[in-house]
Structures are given as C-alpha cells and as structure tokens.
Design a protein around this motif. Structure first.
Motif, mmCIF file in Angstrom:
data_model
loop_
_atom_site.group_PDB
_atom_site.id
_atom_site.type_symbol
_atom_site.label_atom_id
_atom_site.label_comp_id
_atom_site.label_asym_id
_atom_site.label_seq_id
_atom_site.Cartn_x
_atom_site.Cartn_y
_atom_site.Cartn_z
ATOM 1 N N UNK A 130 0.799 -1.222 0.000
ATOM 2 C CA UNK A 130 0.000 0.000 0.000
ATOM 3 C C UNK A 130 0.827 1.265 0.000
ATOM 4 N N UNK A 131 2.113 1.170 -0.378
ATOM 5 C CA UNK A 131 3.000 2.336 -0.319
ATOM 6 C C UNK A 131 2.525 3.466 -1.222
ATOM 7 N N UNK A 132 1.607 3.176 -2.151
ATOM 8 C CA UNK A 132 1.083 4.212 -3.030
ATOM 9 C C UNK A 132 -0.090 4.971 -2.445
ATOM 10 N N UNK A 133 -0.375 4.786 -1.160
ATOM 11 C CA UNK A 133 -1.490 5.492 -0.534
ATOM 12 C C UNK A 133 -1.266 7.005 -0.593
ATOM 13 N N UNK A 134 -2.365 7.727 -0.728
ATOM 14 C CA UNK A 134 -2.358 9.184 -0.792
ATOM 15 C C UNK A 134 -2.236 9.768 0.616
ATOM 16 N N UNK A 135 -1.334 10.762 0.793
ATOM 17 C CA UNK A 135 -1.271 11.498 2.053
ATOM 18 C C UNK A 135 -0.436 10.867 3.145
ATOM 19 N N UNK A 136 0.479 9.968 2.797
ATOM 20 C CA UNK A 136 1.259 9.280 3.826
ATOM 21 C C UNK A 136 2.113 10.235 4.659
ATOM 22 N N UNK A 137 2.683 11.255 4.020
ATOM 23 C CA UNK A 137 3.505 12.218 4.761
ATOM 24 C C UNK A 137 2.698 12.989 5.788
ATOM 25 N N UNK A 138 1.492 13.358 5.421
ATOM 26 C CA UNK A 138 0.602 14.072 6.347
ATOM 27 C C UNK A 138 0.249 13.187 7.536
ATOM 28 N N UNK A 139 -0.077 11.939 7.244
ATOM 29 C CA UNK A 139 -0.479 11.012 8.300
ATOM 30 C C UNK A 139 0.667 10.772 9.278
ATOM 31 N N UNK A 140 1.860 10.486 8.760
ATOM 32 C CA UNK A 140 2.996 10.178 9.636
ATOM 33 C C UNK A 140 3.367 11.371 10.509
ATOM 34 N N UNK A 141 3.500 12.550 9.919
ATOM 35 C CA UNK A 141 3.905 13.724 10.702
ATOM 36 C C UNK A 141 2.867 14.080 11.755
ATOM 37 N N UNK A 142 1.585 13.912 11.433
ATOM 38 C CA UNK A 142 0.525 14.197 12.396
ATOM 39 C C UNK A 142 0.500 13.169 13.522
ATOM 40 N N UNK A 143 0.767 11.915 13.188
ATOM 41 C CA UNK A 143 0.822 10.877 14.218
ATOM 42 C C UNK A 143 1.976 11.141 15.184
ATOM 43 N N UNK A 144 3.107 11.559 14.646
ATOM 44 C CA UNK A 144 4.256 11.888 15.497
ATOM 45 C C UNK A 144 3.927 13.063 16.404
ATOM 46 N N UNK A 145 3.362 14.126 15.835
ATOM 47 C CA UNK A 145 3.025 15.299 16.634
ATOM 48 C C UNK A 145 2.033 14.945 17.739
ATOM 49 N N UNK A 146 1.019 14.157 17.403
ATOM 50 C CA UNK A 146 0.015 13.784 18.393
ATOM 51 C C UNK A 146 0.645 13.047 19.566
#
Length: 246
Positions: free
Chosen positions: A196-212
């Motif tokens: 699933x590496x072609x999923x849309x928005x992976x950078x947004x998801x990862x950075x937000x998960x880290x911040x949370x």
C-alpha cells in the motif's frame, strides 16, 4: 476544552480528505488529540489527480492564526503545504512569538503524489529549519532541500539545530527504513515494504501521528516509532489510494 490536548495543523485543504489538514485532524483524533486547522491552500484535487494549488495569501493565513491564537496557546504545531519559504518563515515566526516553546513539525512537500511540484525556492528553506523542532522529508525532499550538502558545509547540524526524520517509504529497498537524527543520535525504524506504499497522504499522516504522540508526552524517538507502526496500519487499510485506520 480545558482537559483536552489540542494541536494545530497549518496545511492545505484536500477535498478527498486523504491529505492536508483534514487528514491531519483525522490522524490526531485517532490518538485522542483535538486538532484545529489553518488553511494555506484551497487545492483542487482528488486522490489520483492534482489540478491546482489554490494558494491562500499571507494576510488570510495570518488572520486565521490570529483568531485561533486569541483562544488557545498551541504547544504542538504541524506545518504542511506552504507556497514558498517566505510564507513558512512568517508562519514559524508567528507561532514562536505566540507560543515560544511550541513543538513544531514541518512536513516539507516538494510534490504531490499526482505529480504537481512545489517548493521551487529550496535553498531559502534551510535557515528556517533552525526554528523548527522536527522536519520529515522523504528521500526526494531530502535531496531537493540539499540537506546532505548543507550538513557537510556546516550550514545546518541535523539532529542538533533541527531533528530530521528521513523517511524511507519512497526508496526501492526491501525494507522501509526511517532514520531519525535527534540530539546527536541516530535512530532506525524498520518495517517490511508494504504493497500500500502508493497510498495518498502518507507524509501528512505520519507527521501528524508523530506530533500527536509528542503532545501525549512521548519522547520524539518513541513518537516516531508509534507513528511508523500507525503508518503500517494505514498502508494496509483497504484497496485504493485512500487509507483509514479505525
């Protein structure tokens, strides 16, 4: 909202909700953090097609920031899509003035997964990174920003002036290895490369998960590990380019 942990995302609007501040808020919510948002771009896109960035002028971004900061002092801030270095600098300076100790994550977006390119003034971003706590580039963004050369020339000390998480999701290695440079140390986060590496928005998801997770009191290495594990669940979440973790 006195008992609620809040975080702020300063990012673009994506109508597909796969990326941008909608995706950020969904991710933060998954971890029990209440996300609020400032819009930097009214993009025209879906998960497969990027048509136009629809940049929001600084005066409108500033007005949104002013309104939210009148009510809240945000200690955890994520920055995503910005038009240029000048806008990023103004955003970071605004946050630092209002909340000097805020933990700021910048997810530098050099191009949309659909092929649209941003950040044409790459060299101007380097001085701003020293005002940011964590930058999360993928391999292409790392190269585009010239971070390796900047480190060699002494323009920036990654892991000291600014922590950097170099994401391995866009490489061709068998393992997807993310490397965190933080407080003079190097941390590796490995996982099998998922289909699933072609999923849309992976950078947004990862950075937000880290911040949370930083907002929840985790150390940065701990937050990156949790974010990496969450990303793996996101990549495995169904068919197509949109992901969602329940």
């Amino acid at each position: 909202m006195n008992n609620m942990i809040c975080a702020l995302t300063i990012a673009g609007f994506d109508g597909s909700a796969g990326a941008g501040f909608i995706s950020d808020i969904k991710t933060m919510s998954h971890f029990g953090v209440y996300g609020q948002a400032v819009c930097t771009a009214l993009t025209e896109q879906n998960e497969d097609e990027f048509v136009a960035p629809g940049w929001v002028i600084w005066e409108r971004i500033e007005a949104q920031l002013e309104t939210l900061f009148r009510k809240h002092t945000f200690k955890y801030v994520k920055i995503g899509l910005v038009e240029k270095a000048k806008i990023l600098k103004r955003v970071v300076e605004f946050v630092r003035e209002k909340s000097p100790d805020a933990f700021i994550v910048w997810d530098p977006i050099a191009s949309a997964s659909a092929g649209f390119h941003f950040m044409r003034d790459a060299d101007d971003f380097l001085p701003i990174m020293k005002m940011i706590d964590l930058v999360t580039p993928n391999a292409d963004e790392y190269k585009f920003l010239g971070l390796e050369q900047a480190q060699e020339k002494g323009l920036i000390q990654m892991g000291k002036d600014c922590s950097v998480l170099l994401k391995g999701g866009h490489t061709t290695d068998v393992e997807a290895i993310d490397t965190l440079l933080h407080e003079g140390k190097e941390y590796k986060f490995e996982s099998p490369r998922l289909p699933g590496a072609g999923k849309h928005g992976t950078g947004c998801v990862l950075s937000s998960a880290i911040l949370a997770n930083v907002a929840l009191g985790k150390t940065l290495p701990e937050a990156c590990k949790i974010g990496k594990d969450y990303m793996n669940e996101f990549l495995k979440s169904g068919e197509g380019r949109l992901g969602f973790v329940y």
